[in-house]
Design a protein around this motif. Structure first.
Motif, PDB file in Angstrom:
ATOM      1  N   ARG A   1      32.838  57.408  20.326  1.00 40.57           N
ATOM      2  CA  ARG A   1      32.970  58.867  20.283  1.00 40.57           C
ATOM      3  C   ARG A   1      31.936  59.601  21.126  1.00 40.57           C
ATOM      4  NH1 ARG A   1      37.976  58.875  17.926  1.00 40.57           N
ATOM      5  NH2 ARG A   1      37.928  58.370  15.710  1.00 40.57           N
ATOM      6  N   GLY A   2      30.727  59.024  21.217  1.00 43.83           N
ATOM      7  CA  GLY A   2      29.656  59.737  21.903  1.00 43.83           C
ATOM      8  C   GLY A   2      28.807  58.803  22.723  1.00 43.83           C
ATOM      9  N   VAL A   3      28.177  59.355  23.768  1.00 40.88           N
ATOM     10  CA  VAL A   3      27.344  58.545  24.647  1.00 40.88           C
ATOM     11  C   VAL A   3      26.227  59.404  25.208  1.00 40.88           C
ATOM     12  CG1 VAL A   3      28.665  59.004  26.766  1.00 40.88           C
ATOM     13  CG2 VAL A   3      27.502  56.809  26.491  1.00 40.88           C
ATOM     14  N   ALA A   4      25.095  58.764  25.500  1.00 39.00           N
ATOM     15  CA  ALA A   4      23.946  59.448  26.102  1.00 39.00           C
ATOM     16  C   ALA A   4      23.142  58.422  26.880  1.00 39.00           C
ATOM     17  CB  ALA A   4      23.078  60.118  25.035  1.00 39.00           C
ATOM     18  N   MET A   5      22.313  58.914  27.806  1.00 38.96           N
ATOM     19  CA  MET A   5      21.433  58.053  28.597  1.00 38.96           C
ATOM     20  C   MET A   5      19.989  58.261  28.163  1.00 38.96           C
ATOM     21  SD  MET A   5      23.360  56.421  30.844  1.00 38.96           S
ATOM     22  CE  MET A   5      22.131  55.855  32.026  1.00 38.96           C
ATOM     23  N   SER A   6      19.173  57.212  28.287  1.00 41.25           N
ATOM     24  CA  SER A   6      17.744  57.343  28.043  1.00 41.25           C
ATOM     25  C   SER A   6      17.120  58.152  29.175  1.00 41.25           C
ATOM     26  CB  SER A   6      17.081  55.970  27.956  1.00 41.25           C
ATOM     27  OG  SER A   6      17.190  55.286  29.200  1.00 41.25           O
ATOM     28  N   ALA A   7      15.892  58.606  28.977  1.00 40.44           N
ATOM     29  CA  ALA A   7      15.235  59.449  29.973  1.00 40.44           C
ATOM     30  C   ALA A   7      15.092  58.751  31.314  1.00 40.44           C
ATOM     31  CB  ALA A   7      13.874  59.895  29.448  1.00 40.44           C
ATOM     32  N   ASP A   8      14.841  57.435  31.299  1.00 40.60           N
ATOM     33  CA  ASP A   8      14.656  56.707  32.560  1.00 40.60           C
ATOM     34  C   ASP A   8      15.965  56.145  33.127  1.00 40.60           C
ATOM     35  OD1 ASP A   8      15.219  54.568  30.891  1.00 40.60           O
ATOM     36  OD2 ASP A   8      13.223  53.660  31.046  1.00 40.60           O
ATOM     37  N   GLY A   9      17.072  56.316  32.418  1.00 40.35           N
ATOM     38  CA  GLY A   9      18.358  55.866  32.909  1.00 40.35           C
ATOM     39  C   GLY A   9      18.602  54.378  32.804  1.00 40.35           C
ATOM     40  N   LYS A  10      17.682  53.632  32.210  1.00 38.89           N
ATOM     41  CA  LYS A  10      17.830  52.182  32.115  1.00 38.89           C
ATOM     42  C   LYS A  10      18.580  51.751  30.864  1.00 38.89           C
ATOM     43  CE  LYS A  10      13.641  51.200  34.798  1.00 38.89           C
ATOM     44  NZ  LYS A  10      12.317  50.538  34.797  1.00 38.89           N
ATOM     45  N   GLN A  11      18.611  52.639  29.877  1.00 38.12           N
ATOM     46  CA  GLN A  11      19.300  52.334  28.634  1.00 38.12           C
ATOM     47  C   GLN A  11      20.316  53.438  28.330  1.00 38.12           C
ATOM     48  OE1 GLN A  11      16.275  51.863  25.621  1.00 38.12           O
ATOM     49  NE2 GLN A  11      15.617  49.870  26.402  1.00 38.12           N
TER      50      GLN A  11
ATOM     51  N   LEU B   1      25.181  53.509  15.623  1.00 40.05           N
ATOM     52  CA  LEU B   1      24.608  54.010  16.862  1.00 40.05           C
ATOM     53  C   LEU B   1      23.867  52.858  17.524  1.00 40.05           C
ATOM     54  CD1 LEU B   1      23.673  56.281  18.844  1.00 40.05           C
ATOM     55  CD2 LEU B   1      21.725  56.635  17.306  1.00 40.05           C
ATOM     56  N   PHE B   2      24.262  52.521  18.741  1.00 39.35           N
ATOM     57  CA  PHE B   2      23.618  51.444  19.489  1.00 39.35           C
ATOM     58  C   PHE B   2      22.745  52.013  20.603  1.00 39.35           C
ATOM     59  CE2 PHE B   2      27.030  48.673  17.830  1.00 39.35           C
ATOM     60  CZ  PHE B   2      26.300  47.529  17.540  1.00 39.35           C
ATOM     61  N   ARG B   3      21.648  51.306  20.868  1.00 41.53           N
ATOM     62  CA  ARG B   3      20.884  51.478  22.102  1.00 41.53           C
ATOM     63  C   ARG B   3      21.074  50.194  22.895  1.00 41.53           C
ATOM     64  NH1 ARG B   3      14.488  52.358  21.600  1.00 41.53           N
ATOM     65  NH2 ARG B   3      14.763  50.455  20.384  1.00 41.53           N
ATOM     66  N   TRP B   4      21.479  50.306  24.153  1.00 40.94           N
ATOM     67  CA  TRP B   4      21.772  49.098  24.908  1.00 40.94           C
ATOM     68  C   TRP B   4      21.272  49.189  26.345  1.00 40.94           C
ATOM     69  CZ3 TRP B   4      25.737  49.999  28.640  1.00 40.94           C
ATOM     70  CH2 TRP B   4      26.529  51.127  28.413  1.00 40.94           C
ATOM     71  N   ASP B   5      20.909  48.022  26.859  1.00 43.77           N
ATOM     72  CA  ASP B   5      20.428  47.900  28.223  1.00 43.77           C
ATOM     73  C   ASP B   5      21.614  47.985  29.179  1.00 43.77           C
ATOM     74  OD1 ASP B   5      19.907  45.804  30.630  1.00 43.77           O
ATOM     75  OD2 ASP B   5      18.038  46.799  30.067  1.00 43.77           O
ATOM     76  N   VAL B   6      21.521  48.861  30.172  1.00 44.75           N
ATOM     77  CA  VAL B   6      22.654  49.101  31.061  1.00 44.75           C
ATOM     78  C   VAL B   6      23.017  47.861  31.854  1.00 44.75           C
ATOM     79  CG1 VAL B   6      23.449  50.410  33.069  1.00 44.75           C
ATOM     80  CG2 VAL B   6      22.230  51.577  31.216  1.00 44.75           C
ATOM     81  N   GLU B   7      22.055  47.229  32.510  1.00 47.65           N
ATOM     82  CA  GLU B   7      22.360  46.094  33.381  1.00 47.65           C
ATOM     83  C   GLU B   7      22.811  44.867  32.602  1.00 47.65           C
ATOM     84  OE1 GLU B   7      19.231  45.352  36.122  1.00 47.65           O
ATOM     85  OE2 GLU B   7      19.313  47.351  37.016  1.00 47.65           O
ATOM     86  N   ALA B   8      22.176  44.616  31.463  1.00 41.56           N
ATOM     87  CA  ALA B   8      22.557  43.452  30.657  1.00 41.56           C
ATOM     88  C   ALA B   8      23.764  43.734  29.774  1.00 41.56           C
ATOM     89  CB  ALA B   8      21.375  42.998  29.797  1.00 41.56           C
ATOM     90  N   ALA B   9      24.022  45.026  29.521  1.00 43.38           N
ATOM     91  CA  ALA B   9      25.112  45.441  28.632  1.00 43.38           C
ATOM     92  C   ALA B   9      24.985  44.801  27.255  1.00 43.38           C
ATOM     93  CB  ALA B   9      26.464  45.131  29.256  1.00 43.38           C
ATOM     94  N   LYS B  10      23.743  44.713  26.770  1.00 42.87           N
ATOM     95  CA  LYS B  10      23.482  44.124  25.461  1.00 42.87           C
ATOM     96  C   LYS B  10      22.597  45.058  24.636  1.00 42.87           C
ATOM     97  CE  LYS B  10      23.898  39.289  26.909  1.00 42.87           C
ATOM     98  NZ  LYS B  10      23.224  37.968  26.996  1.00 42.87           N
ATOM     99  N   PRO B  11      22.723  44.998  23.291  1.00 44.96           N
ATOM    100  CA  PRO B  11      21.929  45.882  22.443  1.00 44.96           C
ATOM    101  C   PRO B  11      20.434  45.654  22.591  1.00 44.96           C
ATOM    102  CG  PRO B  11      23.702  44.850  21.201  1.00 44.96           C
ATOM    103  CD  PRO B  11      23.632  44.143  22.515  1.00 44.96           C
ATOM    104  N   VAL B  12      19.673  46.734  22.438  1.00 46.49           N
ATOM    105  CA  VAL B  12      18.216  46.668  22.372  1.00 46.49           C
ATOM    106  C   VAL B  12      17.845  46.993  20.929  1.00 46.49           C
ATOM    107  CG1 VAL B  12      16.040  47.612  23.197  1.00 46.49           C
ATOM    108  CG2 VAL B  12      17.983  47.392  24.774  1.00 46.49           C
TER     109      VAL B  12
END
Length: 305
Positions: free
Chosen positions: A186-196, A206-217
């Motif tokens: 339903r919703g999405v957001a980016m971290s301040a540095d754009g890496k997550q 609610l998940f936090r995930w690494d963009v390049e690895a596409a895996k949860p942090v």
């Protein structure tokens, strides 16, 4: 476009809210219109007609004078309209869809916007010229949410097909595809540095995930049922949930700071850092203003003429 009635015979669910840049007024999605309220007393200041039957998102452009308004009529059509708030007029239709446009996001500091459409395509349009710059066929089902990174180089999106994705906004290259949810995102957001990236879904997580690895942090944060909206403001995440709570989450610690309890489902939320307030809108047609620092309810009013 159907005109709005002089007064509403019943409450209209508040599906979109947005503070003015100075935090003094609140724009609320009404029935084929935007309603502009004074935050100090809840007084209706003006009505801006000629928008979709249902408004799903209201986003300010960098000039602080215009907003992009996403919405439409369920089952019939949808679009994104450019509205001059002070003039109270629609200046252009920037994107169209076969059903309600679920979300729109404006690139920080610029005039580009991204629209999440019902045909699964993310459309990037220049609001000044009205020209579509790029279309990204992201999903085989509805695209439900979009969000830019702070530098505007990356674009996150969510889909009803249970996935969240991040693209290079210039080339359209897919950078990350997160499939950890087991329900519509339903919703999405980016971290301040754009890496997550952050994403919330109908699976109540609610998940936090690494963009390049596409895996949860780290572990997911429970959000009490269907996570209906996700807003990031600085270091805070705000999630409207189907358990009648809006959760304020510290993005760095990835933990809940406080919850704002509602009598009915909250459907929308906005943060005003300049005034230290949070606005929420719910299915009962009520707008509520909260103190960001301690979560106290400041005032509330029915969002209808």
């Amino acid at each position: 476009m159907q005109p709005s009635p002089p007064s509403y015979p019943a409450a209209v669910p508040v599906t979109a809210v947005a503070f003015t840049p100075d935090g003094s007024r609140l724009l609320v999605g009404g029935y084929h219109e935007l309603l502009v309220f004074d935050v100090a007393d809840g007084k209706l200041l003006r009505r801006i007609p000629n928008v979709g039957q249902r408004v799903t998102a209201i986003r300010w452009l960098a000039d602080g004078k215009r907003v992009a308004v996403a919405g439409g009529e369920p089952g019939r059509d949808g679009d994104v309209r450019l509205v001059d708030v002070e003039a109270g007029v629609v200046k252009a239709v920037l994107a169209r869809s076969l059903d309600v446009v679920q979300d729109v996001a404006v690139r920080p500091g610029g005039s580009l916007l991204a629209a999440a459409t019902s045909d699964g395509v993310i459309r990037i349009v220049d609001a000044d010229s009205g020209v579509e710059q790029r279309s990204i066929p992201a999903y085989g089902d509805w695209a439900t949410a979009v969000a830019w990174s702070d530098d505007g180089k990356r674009l996150a999106s969510a889909g009803r097909d249970k996935s969240a994705k991040v693209y290079d906004s210039e080339s359209g290259e897919l950078l990350g595809n997160f499939t950890g949810h087991n329900a519509a995102v339903r919703g999405v957001a980016m971290s301040a540095d754009g890496k997550q990236a952050f994403s919330t879904a109908a699976d109540g997580r609610l998940f936090r995930w690494d963009v390049e690895a596409a895996k949860p942090v780290g572990a997911a944060v429970p959000v009490g049922g269907d996570g209906l909206r996700l807003v990031r403001d600085g270091g805070l995440l705000v999630v409207a949930g189907a358990d009648r709570n809006v959760r304020i989450i510290d993005a760095a610690k990835f933990s809940v700071v406080r919850s704002l309890a509602h009598p009915d489902w909250p459907l929308s939320a906005a943060v005003s850092g300049s005034s230290g307030r949070i606005a929420t809108g719910s299915i009962d047609g009520i707008v509520r203003i909260w103190n960001l620092a301690d979560g106290t309810l400041v005032r509330e009013w029915p969002a209808r003429p």
